[in-house]
Design a protein around this motif. Structure first.
Motif, PDB file in Angstrom:
ATOM      1  N   GLN A 119       0.889  -1.170   0.142  1.00  0.00           N
ATOM      2  CA  GLN A 119      -0.184  -0.079   0.030  1.00  0.00           C
ATOM      3  C   GLN A 119       0.954   1.390  -0.085  1.00  0.00           C
ATOM      4  O   GLN A 119       2.124   1.253   0.798  1.00  0.00           O
ATOM      5  CB  GLN A 119      -0.989  -0.107   1.048  1.00  0.00           C
ATOM      6  N   THR A 120       0.459   2.134  -0.705  1.00  0.00           N
ATOM      7  CA  THR A 120       1.126   3.606  -0.905  1.00  0.00           C
ATOM      8  C   THR A 120       0.591   4.623  -0.161  1.00  0.00           C
ATOM      9  O   THR A 120       0.965   5.766   0.236  1.00  0.00           O
ATOM     10  CB  THR A 120       1.208   3.889  -2.291  1.00  0.00           C
ATOM     11  N   GLY A 121      -0.895   4.469   0.138  1.00  0.00           N
ATOM     12  CA  GLY A 121      -1.654   5.539   0.817  1.00  0.00           C
ATOM     13  C   GLY A 121      -2.411   5.176   1.997  1.00  0.00           C
ATOM     14  O   GLY A 121      -2.104   4.037   2.585  1.00  0.00           O
ATOM     15  N   VAL A 122      -3.307   6.071   2.801  1.00  0.00           N
ATOM     16  CA  VAL A 122      -4.282   5.569   3.586  1.00  0.00           C
ATOM     17  C   VAL A 122      -5.429   4.786   3.213  1.00  0.00           C
ATOM     18  O   VAL A 122      -6.150   5.354   2.410  1.00  0.00           O
ATOM     19  CB  VAL A 122      -4.650   6.657   4.538  1.00  0.00           C
ATOM     20  N   VAL A 123      -5.589   3.631   3.308  1.00  0.00           N
ATOM     21  CA  VAL A 123      -6.754   2.814   2.883  1.00  0.00           C
ATOM     22  C   VAL A 123      -6.919   2.103   4.104  1.00  0.00           C
ATOM     23  O   VAL A 123      -6.611   1.624   5.373  1.00  0.00           O
ATOM     24  CB  VAL A 123      -6.292   1.878   1.921  1.00  0.00           C
ATOM     25  N   SER A 124      -8.385   1.568   3.887  1.00  0.00           N
ATOM     26  CA  SER A 124      -9.147   0.693   5.021  1.00  0.00           C
ATOM     27  C   SER A 124      -8.472  -0.684   5.058  1.00  0.00           C
ATOM     28  O   SER A 124      -7.955  -1.060   4.111  1.00  0.00           O
ATOM     29  CB  SER A 124     -10.648   0.629   4.682  1.00  0.00           C
ATOM     30  N   ALA A 125      -8.309  -1.163   5.985  1.00  0.00           N
ATOM     31  CA  ALA A 125      -7.632  -2.597   6.287  1.00  0.00           C
ATOM     32  C   ALA A 125      -8.707  -3.687   5.803  1.00  0.00           C
ATOM     33  O   ALA A 125      -9.948  -3.508   5.968  1.00  0.00           O
ATOM     34  CB  ALA A 125      -7.416  -2.837   7.781  1.00  0.00           C
ATOM     35  N   PRO A 126      -7.957  -4.555   5.164  1.00  0.00           N
ATOM     36  CA  PRO A 126      -8.764  -5.574   4.804  1.00  0.00           C
ATOM     37  C   PRO A 126      -9.490  -6.617   5.729  1.00  0.00           C
ATOM     38  O   PRO A 126      -8.991  -6.522   6.910  1.00  0.00           O
ATOM     39  CB  PRO A 126      -8.132  -6.587   3.844  1.00  0.00           C
ATOM     40  N   ARG A 127     -10.419  -7.172   5.765  1.00  0.00           N
ATOM     41  CA  ARG A 127     -11.360  -8.079   6.582  1.00  0.00           C
ATOM     42  C   ARG A 127     -10.505  -9.405   6.546  1.00  0.00           C
ATOM     43  O   ARG A 127     -11.077 -10.549   5.821  1.00  0.00           O
ATOM     44  CB  ARG A 127     -12.894  -8.178   6.158  1.00  0.00           C
ATOM     45  N   ILE A 128      -9.714  -9.460   7.317  1.00  0.00           N
ATOM     46  CA  ILE A 128      -8.607 -10.649   7.501  1.00  0.00           C
ATOM     47  C   ILE A 128      -8.996 -11.088   8.787  1.00  0.00           C
ATOM     48  O   ILE A 128      -8.349 -10.257   9.766  1.00  0.00           O
ATOM     49  CB  ILE A 128      -7.466 -10.711   6.942  1.00  0.00           C
ATOM     50  N   GLN A 129      -9.248 -12.150   9.348  1.00  0.00           N
ATOM     51  CA  GLN A 129      -9.403 -12.687  10.792  1.00  0.00           C
ATOM     52  C   GLN A 129      -8.891 -14.089  10.652  1.00  0.00           C
ATOM     53  O   GLN A 129      -9.164 -14.796   9.781  1.00  0.00           O
ATOM     54  CB  GLN A 129     -10.666 -12.791  11.384  1.00  0.00           C
TER      55      GLN A 129
END
Length: 878
Positions: free
Chosen positions: A36-46
């Motif tokens: 990632q290069t910018g501010v993005v929402s975290a993926p849904r990984i659990q």
């Protein structure tokens, strides 16, 4: 280390991705974040367990009555199973209770996770073993319900029941992606089926290795060396590549594999004085926290009494104690060994500390008071308390012990200490059982928690990873070496749970239930290995001891690779430096006051000057052999004390009746035996008293027949300096016969008066006393050993034969001197010579006799007596 290409679609859709463990989840998130290069929402990984916990919390917040309970942790579960086992009417003491509890916990999990119904259970009959298991499970679940606790398997059942009942909780249109799941239990599968409309399996590694090889090494040691040298060569050639070593038995082999890697990557790390530092490789499997020395020694403080070996290890631990207490620790260790007590208690240690303090009036430089407080804190622990109270007591005890010691800890030790404090807080969970714990139960609880808590130091990311089979799932590398791939381990033999019917386990394909199940599982893992790197090497040893091993059939089709050549890593060594041990520095004015002792110092110098240097100036001690009861030295001291109390009463043997003499002996025995410690036991003391009484009664009859004498001195202290060496002397007895005196030394062993003669008297005690008293103006005209043995009892000495039977005149042919005065002059010269040798640092390796060499056998490693011929040859070759 994760290939994100197969995850591109679910990541773009924002779909939920579940992983089998937290390790893989974290690796996926780390790999995603690096792109990632910018501010993005975290993926849904659990992780699957994280998702379950999230649903459980949601259910509890909804107010569901069945969910308003506390989840039983591992140690709570073990306590519930232990109570269930004890509830069996015919319960008997178990040889391996821990093993049975582990098997019972596993059997319960299998039954619940594979959703075994009552009908299925009944279908396999109702044997006594099945009835007992049903009783244990019923008892544990009932007790858990009473305490408002629930098992993890019950938690999953409640979640499934709630999802089934409330269709609004379901999300039919939502899909879930299962990443790198090799197997999934039926209960987890049912939960996912109910929670999601559809689920898809994903494999992060799908490309077959470009090169896959197998090789055979000579033995397990060579296999570890081979993979370590291979990893070193690959990283040297290309430092930025990622390499993994995978071991199916990493938990068992970790220590050996770590040593092999350290010898190759850091050959200097084991040298004395080298500070510990982070190795250039990472292990995925942690070491049980309780096995870390820093934690192990603290847990050992809570277990009393101890064996002598355990007590010695505890006393010399670097993780307890105070600055400047090394001498105290060594003294207490020797004291415990000399007591030869099979069971070391805190009370015995406290008595030893009192004896140490009594012999040192000036204790300003020795932390005796902190050690006394330490032992008192251990003795003051309550008999019973709640888990929270025990956590507080142990926390206070840690401060009293000065744990983790006065030295500065390194990074790993700091992490271990912090993790142990976290384990200490888990003692508070015992309050959930609503019953207090004894001190031993609390110590066992903490030990169990620490033994099941893996310690994995926080270290920087390394290009070399050492993994177990399950930890490697889903990870990708440039190269992989998998060890231990012989036909006995891959696949491993079936290991069904002994508490469940084997047919039931095979029918439901439970873990380790059958050879077919193990084969299918290992086939799946082998395929994963072959897709996890560009180059994959499998290896196994040809032999393990006397057992011949063969290649696993799962890798037999791979191209063979020649056995790697093993070359021991070079250990740089500087030129040998030859140091003469024949001369030590002379005793300085500052050191002289520390040379405390009596005639024993001259005896040591006479027997072997180098051994005397080690003992008197460096503090080496000859280890006395441990014996039950009293050792030879203590029996000799008891004999001396009995004779002291007898003669102090001033009896006249010539006029005393046999009855009065017997009463005087009993009184002396009473006084002497009153000084013995109570731990010896009444029966032992009675036997020892009977032995002494039988020994001394004929001795007093022997003394009654001597020429009339009186006692001029008993245990008389005398300070004397010879050759510039100050000595503190204490003679056993001085007899007055007319105007002459006779010095007597009690001996309970064989005596030889020739040890007084020659240029190096081996037993200079009586000659030294004779010279000292003569210079003080006394008219000493003889010295004698009083040999008190069951075999014979007599006086044996040199001097005026008229003083006592057994004395030889100085001009006797066996003595060879003109007169008593000439003998005194000879002793004066010989003893001054020994004193001067000691003070001037004369430390030549020479023995006065063969008996002296045998006596000093305990010092053989320091004296290097067995190496002298080899050393001489090496010195000549130089």
């Amino acid at each position: 280390m994760i290939n994100l290409q197969p995850l591109a679609e679910p990541l773009a859709q924002g779909a939920l991705i579940l992983t089998p463990n937290n390790r893989l989840k974290n690796k996926v998130l780390l790999a995603w974040a690096s792109q990632q290069t910018g501010v993005v929402s975290a993926p849904r990984i659990q992780s699957l367990s994280g998702w379950i916990n999230e649903r459980w919390i949601r259910l509890q917040r909804s107010g569901e009555p069945a969910a308003l309970c506390t989840l039983a942790g591992p140690q709570i579960r073990r306590q519930l199973w232990a109570k269930a086992i004890q509830s069996t009417p015919d319960a008997a003491p178990l040889i391996h209770p821990r093993l049975l509890i582990d098997q019972l916990d596993q059997a319960y999990s299998y039954l619940k996770l594979w959703q075994v119904s009552k009908a299925q259970w009944a279908g396999f009959g109702q044997t006594a073993e099945q009835a007992r298991l049903s009783h244990w499970i019923s008892h544990a679940e009932t007790e858990a319900a009473r305490l408002n606790l629930c098992f993890e398997e019950q938690q999953l059942g409640l979640l499934l029941a709630n999802l089934t009942k409330n269709s609004s909780e379901q999300a039919p249109g939502e899909a879930v992606y299962l990443l790198n799941f090799d197997t999934i239990t039926p209960l987890h599968q049912a939960l996912l089926d109910c929670a999601f409309g559809e689920h898809h399996g994903l494999e992060s590694n799908q490309t077959q290795a470009a090169q896959s090889l197998r090789t055979v090494c000579k033995d397990p040691k060579q296999e570890l060396q081979a993979c370590a040298l291979w990893a070193k060569a690959q990283l040297t050639a290309k430092p930025d590549q990622r390499i993994a070593i995978i071991d199916p038995n990493l938990g068992k082999n970790r220590a050996r594999l770590e040593r092999a890697l350290a010898r190759v990557f850091e050959p200097h790390h084991h040298r004395p004085g080298t500070q510990r530092y982070t190795m250039p490789f990472n292990f995925s499997a942690g070491t049980p926290l309780a096995q870390c020395p820093l934690v192990h020694q603290l847990l050992a403080c809570l277990r009393w009494p101890k064996t002598p070996a355990q007590a010695s290890s505890w006393l010399n631990s670097p993780f307890i104690g105070f600055d400047g207490d090394t001498g105290l620790r060594h003294w207490l260790t020797s004291y415990l060994l000399e007591t030869a007590t099979p069971e070391i208690t805190l009370q015995l240690l406290a008595r030893g500390l009192e004896r140490f303090a009594a012999g040192r009036p000036d204790n300003s430089q020795t932390p005796i008071r902190p050690w006394a407080g330490l032992l008192q804190s251990l003795q003051d622990l309550p008999i019973k308390a709640t888990g929270s109270q025990w956590a507080n007591h142990f926390t206070s005890l840690i401060h009293s012990l000065n744990w983790p010691g006065p030295r500065v800890l390194d990074s790993e030790e700091h992490q271990q200490a912090n993790q142990l404090l976290d384990c200490l807080l888990q003692l508070r969970e015992a309050d959930l059982l609503e019953s207090p714990l004894t001190s031993s139960e609390a110590a066992h609880w903490l030990s169990e928690v620490a033994s099941r808590q893996p310690f994995q130091p926080q270290t920087p990311e390394s290009p070399l990873q050492i993994l177990g089979t399950l930890e490697s799932a889903g990870l990708s590398f440039d190269q992989i070496w998998v060890i231990g791939m012989d036909d006995t381990q891959w696949p491993p033999p079936a290991a069904p749970n002994p508490l469940l019917p084997a047919a039931l386990q095979r029918e439901l394909a439970m873990p380790h239930a059958s050879a077919e199940r193990e084969l299918a599982f290992c086939q799946s893992l082998t395929r994963n290995f072959l897709c996890a790197a560009h180059t994959v090497i499998f290896s196994h040893p040809a032999r393990d001891g006397d057992r011949e091993l063969h290649t696993s059939p799962l890798i037999a089709h791979l191209e063979p690779m020649p056995a790697p050549a093993i070359a021991e890593p070079e250990q740089p060594q500087g030129p040998l430096e030859w140091i003469s041990t024949a001369q030590a520095p002379a005793v300085s004015a500052a050191e002289l006051p520390r040379l405390r002792g009596g005639s024993g110092m001259l005896s040591r110098q006479a027997r072997c000057p180098l051994a005397a240097f080690f003992a008197l100036r460096l503090g080496a001690r000859r280890k006395e052999p441990a014996t039950p009861g009293l050792n030879a030295l203590e029996r000799g001291q008891l004999l001396h004390q009995t004779l002291f109390y007898f003669w102090r009463a001033g009896p006249d043997l010539t006029t005393q009746s046999p009855e009065a003499r017997a009463q005087a002996l009993q009184a002396a025995l009473d006084a002497a035996f009153a000084e013995l410690p109570e731990y010896l036991g009444k029966r032992f003391i009675a036997l020892e008293r009977e032995r002494l009484e039988y020994l001394l009664a004929p001795w007093f009859e022997y003394e009654r027949l001597r020429p009339a004498f009186s006692i001029a001195g008993l245990e008389q202290a005398l300070e004397f300096s010879i050759g510039g060496l100050p000595l503190k002397l204490q003679l056993d007895r001085l007899d007055q016969i007319g105007d002459q005196q006779l010095l007597i030394d009690y001996k309970s062993g064989v005596t030889h008066i020739n040890k007084w003669l020659g240029p190096r008297p081996e037993e200079p005690q009586l000659p030294l006393y004779a010279v000292a008293l003569t210079q003080a103006g006394e008219n000493v005209q003889g010295i004698a050993f009083a040999e008190l043995r069951q075999a014979r009892q007599l006086l044996q000495g040199i001097g005026n034969p008229a003083l006592a039977p057994g004395l030889k005149a100085p001009n006797d042919k066996t003595i060879g001197l003109e007169s008593w005065q000439a003998l005194l002059a000879h002793w004066q010269q010989a003893l001054e010579g020994l004193a001067q040798e000691l003070l001037n640092g004369h430390t030549e390796l020479q023995f006065s006799s063969l008996q002296s060499r045998q006596y000093l056998a305990e010092f053989a490693t320091l004296l290097r007596t067995d190496e002298q011929q080899q050393i001489s040859l090496m010195e000549q070759a130089q």
